[in-house]
Design a protein around this motif. Sequence first.
Motif, PDB file in Angstrom:
ATOM      1  N   UNK A 111       0.810  -1.214   0.000  1.00  8.43           N
ATOM      2  CA  UNK A 111       0.000   0.000   0.000  1.00  8.43           C
ATOM      3  C   UNK A 111       0.845   1.266   0.000  1.00  8.43           C
ATOM      4  N   UNK A 112       1.985   1.229   0.665  1.00 10.83           N
ATOM      5  CA  UNK A 112       2.784   2.436   0.828  1.00 10.83           C
ATOM      6  C   UNK A 112       3.948   2.578  -0.144  1.00 10.83           C
ATOM      7  N   UNK A 113       4.470   1.463  -0.624  1.00 11.01           N
ATOM      8  CA  UNK A 113       5.636   1.559  -1.505  1.00 11.01           C
ATOM      9  C   UNK A 113       5.298   1.141  -2.936  1.00 11.01           C
ATOM     10  N   UNK A 114       4.105   0.607  -3.113  1.00  7.05           N
ATOM     11  CA  UNK A 114       3.674   0.195  -4.448  1.00  7.05           C
ATOM     12  C   UNK A 114       3.687  -1.314  -4.592  1.00  7.05           C
ATOM     13  N   UNK A 115       2.694  -1.790  -5.326  1.00  7.11           N
ATOM     14  CA  UNK A 115       2.545  -3.239  -5.510  1.00  7.11           C
ATOM     15  C   UNK A 115       3.603  -3.810  -6.446  1.00  7.11           C
ATOM     16  N   UNK A 116       4.286  -2.946  -7.180  1.00  6.89           N
ATOM     17  CA  UNK A 116       5.350  -3.427  -8.073  1.00  6.89           C
ATOM     18  C   UNK A 116       6.740  -3.127  -7.518  1.00  6.89           C
ATOM     19  N   UNK A 117       6.814  -2.687  -6.268  1.00  8.78           N
ATOM     20  CA  UNK A 117       8.113  -2.342  -5.678  1.00  8.78           C
ATOM     21  C   UNK A 117       8.892  -3.600  -5.297  1.00  8.78           C
ATOM     22  N   UNK A 118      10.207  -3.511  -5.311  1.00  8.01           N
ATOM     23  CA  UNK A 118      11.018  -4.643  -4.852  1.00  8.01           C
ATOM     24  C   UNK A 118      10.749  -4.987  -3.383  1.00  8.01           C
ATOM     25  N   UNK A 119      10.447  -3.979  -2.566  1.00 10.59           N
ATOM     26  CA  UNK A 119      10.161  -4.211  -1.153  1.00 10.59           C
ATOM     27  C   UNK A 119       8.913  -5.080  -0.980  1.00 10.59           C
ATOM     28  N   UNK A 120       7.886  -4.802  -1.798  1.00 15.22           N
ATOM     29  CA  UNK A 120       6.676  -5.618  -1.716  1.00 15.22           C
ATOM     30  C   UNK A 120       6.972  -7.046  -2.167  1.00 15.22           C
ATOM     31  N   UNK A 121       7.756  -7.196  -3.214  1.00 16.12           N
ATOM     32  CA  UNK A 121       8.097  -8.535  -3.711  1.00 16.12           C
ATOM     33  C   UNK A 121       8.811  -9.343  -2.630  1.00 16.12           C
ATOM     34  N   UNK A 122       9.762  -8.717  -1.946  1.00 10.81           N
ATOM     35  CA  UNK A 122      10.485  -9.401  -0.871  1.00 10.81           C
ATOM     36  C   UNK A 122       9.535  -9.783   0.255  1.00 10.81           C
ATOM     37  N   UNK A 123       8.699  -8.835   0.686  1.00 10.21           N
ATOM     38  CA  UNK A 123       7.756  -9.098   1.783  1.00 10.21           C
ATOM     39  C   UNK A 123       6.742 -10.168   1.400  1.00 10.21           C
ATOM     40  N   UNK A 124       6.296 -10.152   0.167  1.00 15.88           N
ATOM     41  CA  UNK A 124       5.314 -11.136  -0.298  1.00 15.88           C
ATOM     42  C   UNK A 124       5.913 -12.543  -0.313  1.00 15.88           C
ATOM     43  N   UNK A 125       7.110 -12.679  -0.839  1.00 15.07           N
ATOM     44  CA  UNK A 125       7.761 -13.990  -0.859  1.00 15.07           C
ATOM     45  C   UNK A 125       8.077 -14.477   0.553  1.00 15.07           C
ATOM     46  N   UNK A 126       8.491 -13.564   1.414  1.00 17.22           N
ATOM     47  CA  UNK A 126       8.724 -13.890   2.811  1.00 17.22           C
ATOM     48  C   UNK A 126       7.430 -14.405   3.445  1.00 17.22           C
ATOM     49  N   UNK A 127       6.308 -13.742   3.157  1.00 18.85           N
ATOM     50  CA  UNK A 127       5.007 -14.151   3.702  1.00 18.85           C
ATOM     51  C   UNK A 127       4.629 -15.554   3.228  1.00 18.85           C
ATOM     52  N   UNK A 128       4.836 -15.831   1.960  1.00 15.30           N
ATOM     53  CA  UNK A 128       4.500 -17.150   1.415  1.00 15.30           C
ATOM     54  C   UNK A 128       5.325 -18.237   2.114  1.00 15.30           C
ATOM     55  N   UNK A 129       6.601 -17.996   2.311  1.00 16.74           N
ATOM     56  CA  UNK A 129       7.470 -18.981   2.970  1.00 16.74           C
ATOM     57  C   UNK A 129       7.015 -19.223   4.408  1.00 16.74           C
ATOM     58  N   UNK A 130       6.730 -18.153   5.140  1.00 17.71           N
ATOM     59  CA  UNK A 130       6.303 -18.282   6.538  1.00 17.71           C
ATOM     60  C   UNK A 130       4.974 -19.035   6.622  1.00 17.71           C
ATOM     61  N   UNK A 131       4.022 -18.693   5.761  1.00 20.03           N
ATOM     62  CA  UNK A 131       2.707 -19.346   5.812  1.00 20.03           C
ATOM     63  C   UNK A 131       2.796 -20.810   5.372  1.00 20.03           C
ATOM     64  N   UNK A 132       3.632 -21.092   4.386  1.00 17.89           N
ATOM     65  CA  UNK A 132       3.833 -22.483   3.971  1.00 17.89           C
ATOM     66  C   UNK A 132       4.429 -23.292   5.117  1.00 17.89           C
TER      67      UNK A 132
END
Length: 156
Positions: free
Chosen positions: A66-87
Amino acid sequence: MQEFADIFHNQTLLVAVLACLTAQGLKLAIELIRKRRVNLNYLVTTGGMPSAHSALVGSLATYIGLNMGWSSPEFAIACLFAVIVMYDAAGVRQAAGKQAKILNQIVDELFQEKHHFNEERLKELLGHTPFQVVVGLLLGIGIAMLFSTYSSLQIS
């Protein structure tokens, strides 16, 4: 010293911690409703409904998006981190919890006859069901969206 104080003003971090603490508080409330007693251990244990890990990483990724953009590298890192943690929460830790339950049953059956065995029971509630992970994720997304909306109203 200012760097240390900056940590407490990092809204992204605060949102993620708030989501995690909210999920842990909900675990306590749900257990109170289910068993009609207060068990403060639910404030600090893993497993259960909803997943605090999923709430934390879900809110983190959402707030960054929401704050840095859905196409930002920061979102990509956080999203992949989230997937790993939830898996991990629904997969590996859930499987470890099932194994602990079976091992505890084996120990119980083997040592029913008052053998003196210094046993330490394994923790069975380690992971989450997929439903608990999804509920935690939705909680985290909701908290991040609320906090982001509130923050933007304060700035305007």
